[in-house]
Design a protein around this motif. Structure first.
Motif, short mmCIF file in Angstrom:
data_model
loop_
_atom_site.label_atom_id
_atom_site.label_comp_id
_atom_site.label_asym_id
_atom_site.label_seq_id
_atom_site.Cartn_x
_atom_site.Cartn_y
_atom_site.Cartn_z
N TYR A 199 1.19 -0.99 0.09
CA TYR A 199 -0.01 0.02 0.04
C TYR A 199 1.17 1.60 0.12
CZ TYR A 199 -3.39 3.38 1.40
OH TYR A 199 -3.97 4.07 1.96
N ASP B 254 1.10 4.26 -2.81
CA ASP B 254 1.21 5.68 -1.99
C ASP B 254 2.07 6.79 -2.47
OD1 ASP B 254 -0.84 7.07 -1.36
OD2 ASP B 254 0.45 7.04 0.15
N SER C 132 1.20 9.20 -5.18
CA SER C 132 1.30 10.46 -4.66
C SER C 132 2.54 11.53 -5.93
CB SER C 132 1.59 10.75 -3.57
OG SER C 132 0.48 9.80 -2.27
N LYS D 18 -10.86 13.83 0.57
CA LYS D 18 -10.15 13.29 0.08
C LYS D 18 -8.52 12.15 1.14
CE LYS D 18 -8.31 10.73 -3.43
NZ LYS D 18 -8.06 9.28 -2.76
N ILE D 19 -8.12 13.53 1.58
CA ILE D 19 -6.74 13.39 2.43
C ILE D 19 -7.21 13.03 3.74
CG2 ILE D 19 -4.76 15.08 3.84
CD1 ILE D 19 -5.16 16.60 0.70
N ASP E 80 -9.72 11.26 4.63
CA ASP E 80 -10.32 10.10 4.67
C ASP E 80 -9.16 8.46 4.04
OD1 ASP E 80 -12.72 10.75 5.69
OD2 ASP E 80 -13.65 9.96 2.93
N ASP E 81 -8.55 9.49 3.60
CA ASP E 81 -6.79 8.67 3.32
C ASP E 81 -6.72 8.46 4.65
OD1 ASP E 81 -7.51 8.11 0.41
OD2 ASP E 81 -6.37 9.82 -0.23
N ASP F 42 -7.74 5.35 6.56
CA ASP F 42 -7.53 4.18 5.90
C ASP F 42 -5.78 4.05 6.51
OD1 ASP F 42 -9.94 4.40 4.60
OD2 ASP F 42 -9.24 4.78 3.06
N LEU F 43 -4.48 4.92 6.27
CA LEU F 43 -3.86 4.09 6.70
C LEU F 43 -3.88 4.09 7.53
CD1 LEU F 43 -0.79 4.99 5.26
CD2 LEU F 43 -0.09 6.51 6.65
N LYS G 13 -15.23 9.28 9.58
CA LYS G 13 -15.84 9.65 7.87
C LYS G 13 -17.27 10.48 8.20
CE LYS G 13 -13.11 6.39 5.92
NZ LYS G 13 -12.77 4.87 4.67
#
Length: 195
Positions: A64, A68, A72, A144-145, A147-148, A151-152, A177
């Motif tokens: 991952y 990523d 990025s 998005k940042i 939520d990412d 997730d990380l 979220k």
């Protein structure tokens, strides 16, 4: 004498080799000596943390992170190409999902590996990361940042966290979220745009 952690010794040697950027006998030998010196003269508190305890989860986290990093870098290069010197940035508040210091530090370090973003501050009292990110031009990009980053954290906690924390982390991330989505609907400010 306290027992030295073999997994921590291996981890410190890997960090040493990565910092020097070369893999040869001299670098590894000096890495082992420095790691032993650090572990003997600056012992860490005793806790059960085996970074190799969940090898499949660790491999999944590694894949991952590599994916990523590539995404990025491409995203940041494309934004720089399209917008030149007018690349925008934001600071996004993200809830911290763990109570364990070394897991929080590991997750923030992994997040900061990606180009164009890093954890600017960790507010332990309020359990918030402040993530600085480049290439943010909309509320959707901030979301998005956010939520990412959640997730990380889920992946890092699954790889390094305690079993009881790993069992509940996905639900806590989903709840964070949902809170973010409700804050967007209410118009609550969550990020600060940087010049």
């Amino acid at each position: 004498m306290r027992r030295l952690s073999p997994s921590l010794l291996v981890w410190l040697v890997l960090v040493w080799v990565s910092l020097w950027g070369t893999l040869d006998v001299t670098t590894v030998v000096f890495g082992v000596l420095v790691a032993l010196g650090v572990l003997v003269f600056f012992p860490l508190p005793v806790h059960r943390w085996n970074i190799f305890g969940h090898p499949l989860r660790l491999a999944s986290l590694t894949l991952y992170v590599v994916w990523d990093l590539v995404l990025s870098a491409v995203r940041l290069a494309w934004d720089e190409f399209r917008h030149g010197s007018s690349v925008k940035a934001a600071i996004v508040a993200v809830p911290v999902l763990s109570d364990v210091d070394h897991v929080i530090a590991s997750a923030s370090n992994v997040l900061s590996l990606g180009p164009g973003r890093f954890v600017l501050q960790i507010d332990r009292a309020n359990r918030i990361w402040y993530v600085y990110a480049l290439g943010v031009r909309s509320r959707l990009a901030c979301d998005k940042i956010h939520d990412d980053a959640l997730d990380l954290q889920v992946r890092v906690i699954h790889a390094f966290g305690a079993p009881d924390e790993a069992r509940t982390v996905r639900e806590r991330a989903e709840e964070a979220k949902r809170r973010r989505a409700r804050a967007v609907d209410d118009g609550t400010p969550r990020e600060t745009e940087a010049p």
